[in-house]
Design a protein around this motif. Structure first.
Motif, PDB file in Angstrom:
ATOM      1  N   UNK A  66       0.840  -1.191   0.000  1.00  8.09           N
ATOM      2  CA  UNK A  66       0.000   0.000   0.000  1.00  8.09           C
ATOM      3  C   UNK A  66       0.877   1.244   0.000  1.00  8.09           C
ATOM      4  N   UNK A  68       3.638   3.247  -1.461  1.00  4.62           N
ATOM      5  CA  UNK A  68       4.146   3.231  -2.817  1.00  4.62           C
ATOM      6  C   UNK A  68       4.859   4.544  -3.119  1.00  4.62           C
ATOM      7  N   UNK A  90      -6.686   0.668  -9.249  1.00  2.60           N
ATOM      8  CA  UNK A  90      -6.377  -0.046  -8.014  1.00  2.60           C
ATOM      9  C   UNK A  90      -7.667  -0.680  -7.486  1.00  2.60           C
ATOM     10  N   UNK A  94      -5.830  -2.739  -2.197  1.00  2.00           N
ATOM     11  CA  UNK A  94      -4.462  -2.339  -2.544  1.00  2.00           C
ATOM     12  C   UNK A  94      -3.817  -3.196  -3.628  1.00  2.00           C
ATOM     13  N   UNK A 145       4.029   5.999  10.220  1.00  2.00           N
ATOM     14  CA  UNK A 145       3.400   7.314  10.103  1.00  2.00           C
ATOM     15  C   UNK A 145       2.361   7.643  11.169  1.00  2.00           C
ATOM     16  N   UNK A 188      -8.461   2.263  11.847  1.00  2.00           N
ATOM     17  CA  UNK A 188      -8.761   2.999  10.625  1.00  2.00           C
ATOM     18  C   UNK A 188      -8.802   2.011   9.465  1.00  2.00           C
TER      19      UNK A 188
ATOM     20  N   UNK B  97       0.464  14.733   6.198  1.00  2.00           N
ATOM     21  CA  UNK B  97      -0.196  13.917   5.189  1.00  2.00           C
ATOM     22  C   UNK B  97      -1.340  14.681   4.551  1.00  2.00           C
ATOM     23  N   UNK B 101      -8.983  13.209  -2.547  1.00  2.31           N
ATOM     24  CA  UNK B 101     -10.210  12.464  -2.842  1.00  2.31           C
ATOM     25  C   UNK B 101     -10.082  11.666  -4.142  1.00  2.31           C
ATOM     26  N   UNK B 102     -10.111  10.358  -4.020  1.00  2.00           N
ATOM     27  CA  UNK B 102      -9.918   9.487  -5.181  1.00  2.00           C
ATOM     28  C   UNK B 102     -11.115   9.557  -6.130  1.00  2.00           C
ATOM     29  N   UNK B 128       3.575   7.608  -1.073  1.00  2.00           N
ATOM     30  CA  UNK B 128       2.117   7.676  -1.038  1.00  2.00           C
ATOM     31  C   UNK B 128       1.560   6.398  -0.429  1.00  2.00           C
ATOM     32  N   UNK B 129       0.266   6.411  -0.182  1.00  2.00           N
ATOM     33  CA  UNK B 129      -0.489   5.172  -0.053  1.00  2.00           C
ATOM     34  C   UNK B 129      -1.480   5.148  -1.201  1.00  2.00           C
ATOM     35  N   UNK B 130      -1.446   4.029  -1.932  1.00  2.00           N
ATOM     36  CA  UNK B 130      -2.455   3.837  -2.989  1.00  2.00           C
ATOM     37  C   UNK B 130      -3.301   2.627  -2.595  1.00  2.00           C
ATOM     38  N   UNK B 131      -4.282   2.818  -1.788  1.00  2.00           N
ATOM     39  CA  UNK B 131      -4.815   4.053  -1.228  1.00  2.00           C
ATOM     40  C   UNK B 131      -4.956   3.890   0.275  1.00  2.00           C
ATOM     41  N   UNK B 132      -5.416   4.924   0.963  1.00  2.00           N
ATOM     42  CA  UNK B 132      -5.705   4.791   2.388  1.00  2.00           C
ATOM     43  C   UNK B 132      -6.951   3.946   2.612  1.00  2.00           C
ATOM     44  N   UNK B 133      -7.193   3.600   3.850  1.00  2.00           N
ATOM     45  CA  UNK B 133      -8.314   2.698   4.165  1.00  2.00           C
ATOM     46  C   UNK B 133      -9.659   3.267   3.723  1.00  2.00           C
ATOM     47  N   UNK B 138      -3.286   8.864  -0.543  1.00  2.00           N
ATOM     48  CA  UNK B 138      -2.624   9.470   0.605  1.00  2.00           C
ATOM     49  C   UNK B 138      -1.246   9.962   0.171  1.00  2.00           C
ATOM     50  N   UNK B 140       2.007  11.153   1.556  1.00  6.83           N
ATOM     51  CA  UNK B 140       2.548  10.847   2.874  1.00  6.83           C
ATOM     52  C   UNK B 140       3.779  11.677   3.174  1.00  6.83           C
TER      53      UNK B 140
END
Lengths: 371, 435
Positions: A66, A68, A90, A94, A145, A188, B97, B101-102, B128-133, B138, B140
């Motif tokens: 996740x 990346x 995606x 993830x 983080x 989360x 961070x 919005x995706x 990044x995070x692809x994607x956050x929860x 995200x 980062x």
């Protein structure tokens, strides 16, 4: 042109929302939107969707961390430009999906993805995550983080997925298995309905930083934040602060969320709990919560061997014993939880018996048990 | 210069699964070599690795609690993050961070992604995070002065807004929907986008007591997990009959088509047995197979999706489609985890989605009025009772909303519903009954 710090409101654009997804749909998707008839999984990680129009879309699903880098995303873009006319997507878990509109384009894409490796030797784009197998672990930030983390996230996930890698690319389990990780109870990552959930927990009540608490926190909010009423106001050395009734504390960390002067994570107290048997789908049985089957395992960086071992034990017992279509929680319910602990070889302790709000609903109120 | 020494993290470069450590390292190298005029510390990835190595060694995180960071006029979308050992790791001293919005269902054109990369390499950490929860892209880790710059470039150059954080509407999310799924009972992507646009104010400017999440699943399989993790779960369903292609059923029975689209191919489960694998597993036992023809008593079907998932070439969702709407899911903090509760058995889901928007409005009004600080909707529903919630929604009670009727008789009657009301005269009572 650009942001002008002296005039921050000049030409400001707000409330425009996300880009319209319709701009980003590959042509074959756009053309057949809402017209899909059926799908097939051609092999692990390769999907075929067939439209009423007869058109087909082939999808190659690959796992990804996740986390990346833009370097990695640019590589994904290069692949998408080369094989997929510049489109990529995606998944919720993830994974990355590359789509092509003809079978002829499939093989070169797959071969291209297969050969790419990170400098350290790991695969960049492992194919899989479909059907009755394991897909990618959804997870949270961890030590990388987050300030409330009881465990790391990316590290644990990497350790677990390395060990379970074969099942990502093989559809040999009795049903889908969804593993999720949340690095603290705030979740989360919402892991509470996963087949296997790895959850960061604390075991020590918060420390109270009396010297600084009054300056760092709204005391009434800190007091009100405690679900068990374990926090009350006090004065220490003339300074307003709070005290914690340790016997009432269940280490949820909600007070720390409200009040930075009440940290509770540490090396010995914080670690991993494992929950199993949750699901979200309505297929056959209704969605259900995961249940705690391992109350605590220590943080063991870099590879969390005890956590990995426990997950493997659960997965192997399930794979061996469950019926086709049976999710992990349905299997456990069918064989009984007493058999679950036998077959998984996990110790059962009093920590696994609920004593929170609705505890009684989980106690056995019948004589229907197995010796 | 590379200063890092990360023996523990290096262990995580081994093994087959994609290594986030290797990826951060390659970004660190790229930052060392690039001729881009980086606006953030060059060593940000190196310091992040060193800091994470320290966490691995200490078995404790090293980020400070919270910290204020944001863009003018918004209360959400940026998460302030500061390192608790800034002298040793100056490049991640502030490491905020941004939630971006995706677009619905995470479809992208590479042209857009490359612009994000360009922006984030220059003004952020490149990670990044692809994607956050919740669903956002995200971004980062960046420094405080970069936040407004990034927002300006996002909105002006990429026509792209931030997502939600804090006590507001969180970024809505949806499954892949009609884009590539034959099970989608409504257009989840459009519903998600439409409501996201409708509620921009609630998304960017926190005005609630706590977070509110909404997610859009196209069918009861629930790929976006709305039933477990959103205050409002919109889950596609249908009212009429499952469409059957009897010839295709025969093909499954004959072994020409593989169950679950071939999803069990990794193990030899023996030949497909429609009775054992479909008819007997149907939770309502509303299916029959006489060796030639598949029958479904649709009135008794609860649309669990099992038969459709198993034989997708033979069975299709009905044509009278819409969504069931459920409310109140959340993770355990505080009162324990909750799944969403069925409140609206069926609603049509068509643009402009006015019915669901009105419903959301009613619920937010009630939640704002009655909800305590940090009380999720599901907790308020429990505290005030489901009957009260139905009243707020303007919906009549229906047995579909419960698993079973209450087993205790402690019914809260309304005074107006009881003949004579609750006011009575004790003197009058005493005339008939001595002390």
């Amino acid at each position: 042109m650009g942001y002008d710090a002296k005039n921050p409101m000049k030409d400001r654009i707000t409330d425009i929302g996300p880009r319209d997804y319709k701009e980003f749909l590959p042509p074959v998707i756009k053309k057949n939107f809402g017209k899909w008839l059926y799908h097939e999984i051609l092999e692990p990680g390769v999907l075929l969707h067939v439209s009423e129009s007869g058109e087909k879309v082939f999808t190659v699903r690959v796992g990804g961390a996740r986390l990346m880098s833009v370097t990695h995303i640019r590589e994904i873009c290069d692949i998408a430009d080369k094989h997929c006319d510049g489109y990529v997507r995606w998944t919720t878990r993830n994974n990355i999906e590359f789509m092509v509109d003809s079978e002829a384009k499939l093989k070169p894409l797959m071969e291209d993805l297969e050969k790419r490796k990170f400098a350290g030797g790991s695969l960049k784009f492992p194919r899989g995550g479909t059907g009755a197998g394991l897909t990618n672990i959804v997870h949270t930030q961890g030590w990388l983080h987050c300030h409330t983390a009881a465990i790391d996230a990316s590290g644990v996930v990497k350790a677990v997925m390395d060990e379970l890698y074969e099942d990502f690319g093989k559809m040999r389990l009795p049903a889908h298995v969804r593993i999720s990780l949340a690095c603290c109870l705030n979740m989360c990552g919402a892991v509470h309905c996963s087949d296997i959930a790895i959850l960061g927990v604390h075991r020590k009540p918060p420390m109270v930083d009396h010297d600084n608490l009054a300056n760092m926190c709204e005391i009434p909010l800190a007091v009100a934040s405690c679900p068990t009423g374990a926090i009350k106001t006090t004065t220490v050395d003339g300074k307003k602060s709070v005290e914690v009734n340790n016997d009432k504390c269940m280490y949820c960390g909600n007070c720390f969320t409200m009040c930075p002067a009440m940290p509770l994570a540490d090396a010995e107290g914080s670690g991993v709990a494992i929950l199993v048997g949750g699901k979200l789908s309505n297929r056959i049985t209704a969605p259900m919560f995961s249940k705690v089957v391992v109350p605590f395992l220590p943080n063991e960086p870099p590879r969390w061997p005890q956590t990995v071992e426990a997950v493997k034990k659960i997965l192997n017992a399930y794979a061996k014993d469950a019926k086709k279509y049976e999710r992990l929680g349905d299997w456990a319910a069918r064989i009984s939880w007493e058999r679950f602990f036998e077959k998984t070889d996990l110790p059962f302790t009093e920590h696994l018996i609920d004593d929170y709000r609705f505890a009684y609903t989980t106690w056995r109120t019948s004589t229907q048990f197995k010796f | 210069m590379v200063k890092r020494k990360t023996p523990m993290l290096d262990e995580l470069e081994k093994g087959k699964w994609p290594s986030f450590v290797s990826d951060i390292k390659q970004e660190a190298e790229s930052r060392n070599e690039t001729d881009v005029d980086l606006q953030t510390p060059k060593e940000v990835c190196d310091d992040l690795l060193d800091l994470l190595e320290l966490s691995f060694k200490d078995r404790e995180g090293h980020w400070k609690h919270g910290g204020i960071a944001g863009v003018f006029g918004y209360g959400g979308g940026v998460i302030g993050r500061y390192c608790d050992r800034p002298e040793e790791f100056p490049a991640v001293k502030d490491f905020h961070t941004l939630r971006v919005n995706q677009p619905s269902s995470y479809f992208y054109r590479t042209e857009f992604l490359r612009k994000i990369c360009e922006l984030w390499e220059r003004r952020g950490s490149g990670l990044t995070n692809m994607h956050g929860s919740t669903g956002d892209i995200i971004l980062l880790g960046t420094t405080t002065p970069q936040i407004e710059e990034i927002f300006w470039e996002l909105t002006h150059n990429l026509k792209q807004d931030l997502g939600g954080s804090g006590s507001n509407l969180r970024t809505p999310n949806c499954c892949i929907g009609k884009s590539r799924c034959e099970f989608a009972c409504y257009d989840t992507q459009e519903a998600c986008r439409n409501l996201t646009m409708e509620f921009q104010d609630e998304l960017h400017r926190p005005s609630f007591g706590y977070k509110f999440k909404m997610k859009f699943d196209g069918c009861p399989n629930g790929c976006v997990a709305s039933i477990a993790r959103s205050d409002m779960s919109v889950i596609g369903t249908w009212k009429d009959d499952i469409r059957i292609d009897q010839e295709a059923v025969q093909a499954y029975v004959a072994g020409e088509f593989k169950p679950d689209g071939g999803g069990f191919a990794g193990r030899d489960w023996g030949p497909f047995d429609i009775v054992k694998e479909v008819i007997d597993l149907c939770p309502t036992h509303c299916m029959a197979w006489n060796g030639k023809k598949l029958g479904i008593n649709n009135r008794e079907c609860n649309r669990c999706m099992h038969c459709i998932n198993t034989m997708p070439r033979a069975l299709r969702i009905g044509k009278e489609t819409g969504a069931s709407i459920l409310f109140g899911a959340k993770a355990p903090i505080l009162e324990g985890a909750q799944l969403s509760t069925l409140t609206i058995p069926f609603m049509r889901m068509e643009e402009p989605f006015n019915e669901i928007k009105e419903l959301v409005g009613k619920i937010w009004d009630w939640w704002s009025e009655e909800g305590r600080s940090r009380e999720r909707l599901g907790e308020l529903m429990q505290r005030k009772g489901f009957a009260k919630f139905l009243d707020v929604c303007g919906v009549k009670a229906d047995p579909r909303m419960i698993k079973e009727p209450r087993s205790n008789p402690y019914i809260f009657w309304k005074e107006a519903d009881i003949p004579g009301g609750w006011e009575r005269d004790i003197k009058d009572f005493r005339k008939r009954h001595q002390k």
